[in-house]
Design an enzyme around this catalytic site. Structure first.
Site, PDB file in Angstrom:
ATOM      1  N   HIS A  76      74.836  31.879  46.311  1.00  0.00           N
ATOM      2  CA  HIS A  76      73.853  32.882  46.720  1.00  0.00           C
ATOM      3  C   HIS A  76      72.450  32.384  46.417  1.00  0.00           C
ATOM      4  CE1 HIS A  76      71.529  36.757  45.925  1.00  0.00           C
ATOM      5  NE2 HIS A  76      71.811  36.790  47.207  1.00  0.00           N
ATOM      6  N   SER A  77      71.561  32.414  47.409  1.00  0.00           N
ATOM      7  CA  SER A  77      70.140  32.144  47.216  1.00  0.00           C
ATOM      8  C   SER A  77      69.926  30.736  46.635  1.00  0.00           C
ATOM      9  CB  SER A  77      69.554  33.241  46.319  1.00  0.00           C
ATOM     10  OG  SER A  77      68.153  33.209  46.334  1.00  0.00           O
ATOM     11  N   TYR A  78      69.282  30.634  45.471  1.00  0.00           N
ATOM     12  CA  TYR A  78      69.139  29.334  44.796  1.00  0.00           C
ATOM     13  C   TYR A  78      70.492  28.646  44.625  1.00  0.00           C
ATOM     14  CZ  TYR A  78      69.068  26.265  40.699  1.00  0.00           C
ATOM     15  OH  TYR A  78      69.265  25.208  39.825  1.00  0.00           O
ATOM     16  N   HIS A 203      68.417  41.009  50.416  1.00  0.00           N
ATOM     17  CA  HIS A 203      68.870  39.715  49.906  1.00  0.00           C
ATOM     18  C   HIS A 203      70.123  39.828  49.034  1.00  0.00           C
ATOM     19  CE1 HIS A 203      68.640  35.603  48.636  1.00  0.00           C
ATOM     20  NE2 HIS A 203      68.207  35.865  47.418  1.00  0.00           N
TER      21      HIS A 203
END
Length: 223
Positions: A76-78, A203
């Site tokens: 997820h994300s980073y 997000h």
């Protein structure tokens, strides 16, 4: 049974996947959701030397210690930065990849080079230590500072992601400001070797679109 390895985004621990992990376990799957060095309940380990390579080593060690093979690796994300590097270095232990509104770097990319100016402003608003990026106000209250070096360090890759059985990208449509992941999504949506999804929700898709994520992950695991 499939082993899912879930890698959290900046400032978050493995607990950000608790509901998702419970749903996958209820369906008979094994789930590993590590918290990365220097973040959340491991915040006491944060120092200036913690970087992207530290987090890659965290996950590689989990794969080794838990004897993981044929895993679905989820970032997820980073966490997409870590996912990509782990897949590059431990490909024999990975079956498929799923990116949840995440960065999908190529060799030499970093979060800094892939994100937008709004996010760069956040990265540089470091805390009093000079190397911790504080959580944003809308993050989970358990979130802590993230190591700046992990967001700045370029990833080093030896190959590419084309050897994996399946690669999914899940894009969140509900960002209140321009999404830093739109360029990544547009690039992968034009590539027929990727399966792409655009979901309602902000997000934190684990919170905002739990049911669709469970469905997509189970589809990614199906042989």
């Amino acid at each position: 049974m499939t082993t899912f390895v879930l890698i959290p985004g900046a400032c978050h621990g493995g607990w950000c996947f608790d509901d998702l992990a419970a749903a996958l376990r209820d369906r008979g799957h094994r789930v590993i959701a590590p918290t990365l060095t220097g973040v959340a309940e491991r915040a006491h380990l944060l120092h200036a030397g913690v970087n992207l390579e530290t987090h890659i080593a965290d996950v590689l060690a989990e794969l080794e210690a838990r004897r993981v093979s044929d895993a679905v690796l989820v970032g997820h994300s980073y966490g997409g930065m870590v996912t990509t590097a782990v897949a590059d270095r431990a490909g024999a232990q990975i079956d498929s990849l799923v990116y949840l509104d995440a960065f999908v770097p190529r060799d030499g990319d970093s979060c800094w080079t892939l994100t937008n100016d709004e996010q760069r402003q956040w990265y540089t608003n470091v805390d009093a230590t000079g190397y911790g990026v504080p959580p944003l106000p809308f993050f989970d209250p358990r979130a802590t500072a993230h190591p700046l070096a992990a967001l700045m360090q370029p990833v080093r890759l030896r190959g590419n992601l084309s050897t994996f059985r399946r690669r999914d990208y899940v894009y969140a449509k509900g960002w209140p400001t321009p999404s830093p992941f739109t360029p990544t999504f547009e690039r992968l949506r034009a590539d027929p070797t990727w399966v792409t999804h655009a979901l309602d929700g902000a997000h934190n898709l684990m919170r905002d679109n739990h049911d669709d994520l469970v469905r997509i992950l189970c589809e990614a695991a199906a042989q």
